[in-house]
Design a protein around this motif. Structure first.
Motif, PDB file in Angstrom:
ATOM      1  N   LEU A 158      32.874  31.025  84.113  1.00  0.00           N
ATOM      2  CA  LEU A 158      31.710  31.913  84.194  1.00  0.00           C
ATOM      3  C   LEU A 158      30.653  31.510  83.183  1.00  0.00           C
ATOM      4  O   LEU A 158      30.946  31.344  81.998  1.00  0.00           O
ATOM      5  CB  LEU A 158      32.169  33.356  83.940  1.00  0.00           C
ATOM      6  CG  LEU A 158      31.100  34.418  83.780  1.00  0.00           C
ATOM      7  CD1 LEU A 158      30.330  34.627  85.084  1.00  0.00           C
ATOM      8  CD2 LEU A 158      31.717  35.752  83.352  1.00  0.00           C
ATOM      9  N   ALA A 159      29.431  31.341  83.669  1.00  0.00           N
ATOM     10  CA  ALA A 159      28.314  31.149  82.749  1.00  0.00           C
ATOM     11  C   ALA A 159      27.486  32.422  82.850  1.00  0.00           C
ATOM     12  O   ALA A 159      26.898  32.699  83.889  1.00  0.00           O
ATOM     13  CB  ALA A 159      27.505  29.930  83.140  1.00  0.00           C
ATOM     14  N   THR A 160      27.511  33.198  81.776  1.00  0.00           N
ATOM     15  CA  THR A 160      26.882  34.524  81.844  1.00  0.00           C
ATOM     16  C   THR A 160      25.365  34.430  81.736  1.00  0.00           C
ATOM     17  O   THR A 160      24.814  33.413  81.333  1.00  0.00           O
ATOM     18  CB  THR A 160      27.389  35.422  80.691  1.00  0.00           C
ATOM     19  OG1 THR A 160      27.280  34.662  79.486  1.00  0.00           O
ATOM     20  CG2 THR A 160      28.813  35.846  80.901  1.00  0.00           C
ATOM     21  N   GLN A 161      24.732  35.555  82.073  1.00  0.00           N
ATOM     22  CA  GLN A 161      23.267  35.564  82.106  1.00  0.00           C
ATOM     23  C   GLN A 161      22.669  35.399  80.705  1.00  0.00           C
ATOM     24  O   GLN A 161      21.777  34.585  80.513  1.00  0.00           O
ATOM     25  CB  GLN A 161      22.800  36.882  82.721  1.00  0.00           C
ATOM     26  CG  GLN A 161      21.349  36.895  83.069  1.00  0.00           C
ATOM     27  CD  GLN A 161      21.025  38.072  83.989  1.00  0.00           C
ATOM     28  OE1 GLN A 161      21.823  38.992  84.132  1.00  0.00           O
ATOM     29  NE2 GLN A 161      19.878  38.046  84.599  1.00  0.00           N
ATOM     30  N   ASP A 162      23.192  36.188  79.740  1.00  0.00           N
ATOM     31  CA  ASP A 162      22.708  35.950  78.377  1.00  0.00           C
ATOM     32  C   ASP A 162      23.738  35.039  77.693  1.00  0.00           C
ATOM     33  O   ASP A 162      24.864  35.426  77.445  1.00  0.00           O
ATOM     34  CB  ASP A 162      22.480  37.240  77.577  1.00  0.00           C
ATOM     35  CG  ASP A 162      23.561  38.260  77.826  1.00  0.00           C
ATOM     36  OD1 ASP A 162      24.312  38.068  78.797  1.00  0.00           O
ATOM     37  OD2 ASP A 162      23.666  39.228  77.061  1.00  0.00           O
ATOM     38  N   VAL A 163      23.281  33.831  77.431  1.00  0.00           N
ATOM     39  CA  VAL A 163      24.200  32.811  76.920  1.00  0.00           C
ATOM     40  C   VAL A 163      24.582  33.107  75.480  1.00  0.00           C
ATOM     41  O   VAL A 163      23.722  33.398  74.652  1.00  0.00           O
ATOM     42  CB  VAL A 163      23.519  31.428  76.980  1.00  0.00           C
ATOM     43  CG1 VAL A 163      24.441  30.364  76.412  1.00  0.00           C
ATOM     44  CG2 VAL A 163      23.127  31.108  78.404  1.00  0.00           C
ATOM     45  N   THR A 212      22.000  30.695  85.776  1.00  0.00           N
ATOM     46  CA  THR A 212      22.276  29.707  84.736  1.00  0.00           C
ATOM     47  C   THR A 212      21.242  28.604  84.653  1.00  0.00           C
ATOM     48  O   THR A 212      21.129  27.935  83.633  1.00  0.00           O
ATOM     49  CB  THR A 212      23.680  29.117  84.967  1.00  0.00           C
ATOM     50  OG1 THR A 212      24.580  30.200  84.984  1.00  0.00           O
ATOM     51  CG2 THR A 212      24.091  28.167  83.892  1.00  0.00           C
ATOM     52  N   THR A 213      20.488  28.402  85.717  1.00  0.00           N
ATOM     53  CA  THR A 213      19.514  27.309  85.642  1.00  0.00           C
ATOM     54  C   THR A 213      18.084  27.847  85.643  1.00  0.00           C
ATOM     55  O   THR A 213      17.145  27.109  85.901  1.00  0.00           O
ATOM     56  CB  THR A 213      19.718  26.320  86.805  1.00  0.00           C
ATOM     57  OG1 THR A 213      19.779  27.067  88.017  1.00  0.00           O
ATOM     58  CG2 THR A 213      20.989  25.526  86.639  1.00  0.00           C
ATOM     59  N   SER A 214      17.960  29.134  85.317  1.00  0.00           N
ATOM     60  CA  SER A 214      16.624  29.744  85.393  1.00  0.00           C
ATOM     61  C   SER A 214      15.651  29.130  84.387  1.00  0.00           C
ATOM     62  O   SER A 214      14.449  29.114  84.601  1.00  0.00           O
ATOM     63  CB  SER A 214      16.732  31.239  85.155  1.00  0.00           C
ATOM     64  OG  SER A 214      17.269  31.466  83.888  1.00  0.00           O
TER      65      SER A 214
END
Ligand code: DGT
Ligand code: MG
Length: 595
Positions: free
Chosen positions: A432-437, A517-519
């Motif tokens: 999981l790559a969360t929205q707030d890193v 994640t790539t935003s």
């Protein structure tokens, strides 16, 4: 979780005792030594009384000094010897208490940390970090203080008082009773003090937690403070909290000040009674000068414990307020945990995901955020989730690793309800790559290898390549050994996202979830990432949340959410044909008027 009305299975003292396992015998021995060295304190006055009566003030004093001079020296040596022995015992005793307290502190702190680690998301939204930090530091120290100091002082006071009382009764019971008659008053005063000081300690503890929370939030959010030039405002806010804490401290101290004069007066009455009644008794044959000296030499052994009572009660209340907070965490149970009959699943998941009429509402929320979500993804497929901000995308994907449980319906992986898996098996299969890193203050390599400490350095580089991070990492002076600051300070938003993607990939998950994640990466880099994601060297189902059509258009299935409901679902071309939200989005993002 209701943190207000939690009941504990053990009382505070029982709980402490339970945590002393392994140290109980030595602790009891310590208590015994405390009694021993306090009783020994009384030997000096006993010997001095003997010396005075036999060699200095008695009828045959001069005669005795000449004929029994060896006894005189023996008594003197015994006095010195006992004093030295007592000092050694005190030293050993302090070591025992201190050691045990550190042992208990270590044990409870580890236990708490483990508890906190295993809590669910609801726990973290209930407790603030500053408050939790106060519990594992300040509160826990009050518990340690109880074991190391308060218990010893209680035993010291009581054994001293009891030993002196017995000794007084033994040498002259009439005089002893006159002195002891005063002591019960102290207990009445201390009882009244207790009732007033207990709520003060609870309040004091809250204020401290509040101040710590302020400080913690401020330090970790210092960039925002700077951006808005709100340093003065934050300082003022902290100052208010600090003042509040100081004043509560002062008020707590003042409570004791109110009672202190009474306790002190009673303690000071002892020598007065001694002088008055002792003086009168001296005129009778029942009370000798030696006895008088023994009494006045030991009067402190009765008076001091009385004086200490206030202090002890204060410490008890501090312990009581603090241990309650510690026990709250100690006995807290996450709602989301392994079911008793959870199925172990050591093998890799195939990776099919199915949502069956799933609805979801946050415990503290007023309305559901997801309604009747129903879709299926086959192993190896890519599903994209789109929708305007706040429509429930993150909430939806958080149901897959069981961060939360649906309020209705079920989420299945490989045909099995996620609730039936062991949490570890389930989550180990998900990257999981969360929205707030969030990155740790560690090297870049350490961050990427976070989910799999056995991973080889070449593999770290490989996954960094997959996430198009290798280039910028290689350009850094220390490459993969570059330490990133707390939360990834020192990296750009897009760089952090790419490291977080590499971290998610590095566990070679059966299910990869990317939340926006790539935003923050440019289109060119994004294309590169897309490419690698399509050519991973392990089977993987991908769930991708994104706002850009370029990210989602090649997905096998695109889901559009609107206010928590699926409004559109299908492939790129199907959704274009539908001419709904997705179609409008494509037009908007590509700038093409008609598709
Ligand atoms: P985004 O990331 O801005 O594109 O928005 P989404 O689609 O990821 O939205 P999401 O799932 O984070 O939030 C959906 C709704 O749920 C929104 O109204 C805020 C609310 N919500 C999110 N997290 C929590 C939470 O922890 N507790 C409560 N009570 N509500 C939450
Ligand atoms: Mg979100």
């Amino acid at each position: 979780m209701n943190k207000k009305s939690q009941e504990f299975p053990l009382t505070k003292i029982q709980w402490l005792w339970q945590n002393m396992k392994g140290m109980r015998a030595i602790y009891i021995f310590g208590m015994f030594l405390t009694i021993v060295y306090n009783v020994m304190q009384l030997t000096v006055p006993y010997f001095s009384s003997k010396l005075i009566d036999t060699f200095l003030a008695g009828e045959n004093a001069a005669e005795n000094l000449r004929t029994k001079s060896d006894l005189f020296y023996k008594l003197l040596i015994a006095m010195v010897g006992l004093t030295v022995l007592r000092a050694i015992i005190v030293y050993i005793d302090c070591m025992i208490f201190e050691n045990t307290s550190q042992h208990v502190l270590y044990k409870i702190r580890n236990f708490l940390y483990d508890k906190i680690q295993r809590q669910d998301m609801t726990f973290y939204s209930t407790y603030r970090t500053g408050d939790l930090m106060t519990r594992v530091t300040g509160d826990l120290d009050a518990v340690r203080h109880m074991v190391a100091w308060v218990v010893r002082i209680v035993i010291e006071s009581f054994s001293l008082f009891a030993a002196a009382a017995f000794f007084f009764l033994y040498i002259n019971w009439k005089m002893a009773l006159c002195l002891l008659a005063i002591s019960p008053f102290v207990f009445v005063i201390i009882y009244m003090f207790r009732n007033q000081v207990a709520p003060m300690h609870a309040l004091l503890r809250e204020k401290l937690a509040q101040m710590n929370t302020f400080a913690q939030e401020n330090i970790s959010g210092n960039r925002v403070v700077k951006a808005f030039a709100r340093e003065d405002y934050e300082m003022e806010k902290f100052d208010t909290s600090n003042c509040d804490y100081r004043d509560t401290n002062k008020n707590t101290a003042r409570v004791w000040l109110k009672f202190y004069p009474y306790v002190e007066t009673i303690a000071d009455l002892m020598p007065v009674v001694m002088l008055l009644i002792g003086g009168l008794f001296l005129m009778t044959p029942y009370f000798t000068m030696g006895e008088y000296v023994a009494f006045s030499g030991l009067i402190w052994a009765i008076a001091n414990p009385m004086r200490m009572m206030g202090n002890i009660m204060n410490e008890f209340q501090r312990f009581s307020a603090a241990s309650k907070k510690v026990m709250e965490i100690y006995y807290s149970e996450p709602k989301i945990k392994d079911k008793e009959n959870a199925i172990p699943h050591p093998d890799r998941f195939k990776g099919s995901i199915e949502f069956k009429n799933v609805s979801f509402q946050y415990e503290d929320g007023d309305l559901p955020v997801l309604y009747d979500i129903d879709f299926k993804v086959n192993p190896g497929e890519t599903v994209a989730i789109m929708g305007e901000t706040g429509c429930g995308k993150t909430s939806l994907i958080h149901l897959i690793p069981r961060f939360y449980e649906p309020t209705a319906g079920e989420v299945l992986i490989d045909g099995i309800d996620v609730n039936d898996y062991k949490l570890e098996d389930l989550r180990k299969n998900i990257g999981l790559a969360t929205q707030d890193v969030l990155l740790y203050s560690d090297t870049i390599e350490g961050n990427i290898a976070y989910g799999d400490s056995q991973i080889k350095p070449e593999e770290v580089v490989k996954f960094a390549r997959y996430s198009a991070a290798n280039d910028f990492i290689a350009k850094m002076p220390e490459g993969y050994d570059t330490i990133v600051g707390e939360r990834g300070v020192g990296l750009s938003g897009g760089q952090k996202q790419r490291i977080s993607l590499a971290r998610a990939l590095a566990v070679k998950p059966s299910i990869l979830i990317l939340d926006d994640t790539t935003s923050a990466v440019d289109l060119e880099t994004e294309k590169q990432i897309q490419n690698s994601l399509n050519n991973l060297d392990f089977p993987c189902t991908k769930v991708i949340i994104a706002q850009r059509i370029s990210t989602t258009k090649n997905a096998d299935k695109i889901i559009v959410l609107n206010h928590g409901r699926i409004t559109e679902m299908g492939s790129h071309s199907e959704l274009i044909a539908k001419k709904g939200y997705y179609y409008e989005l494509v037009k908007l993002q590509t700038g093409i008027e008609e598709l």
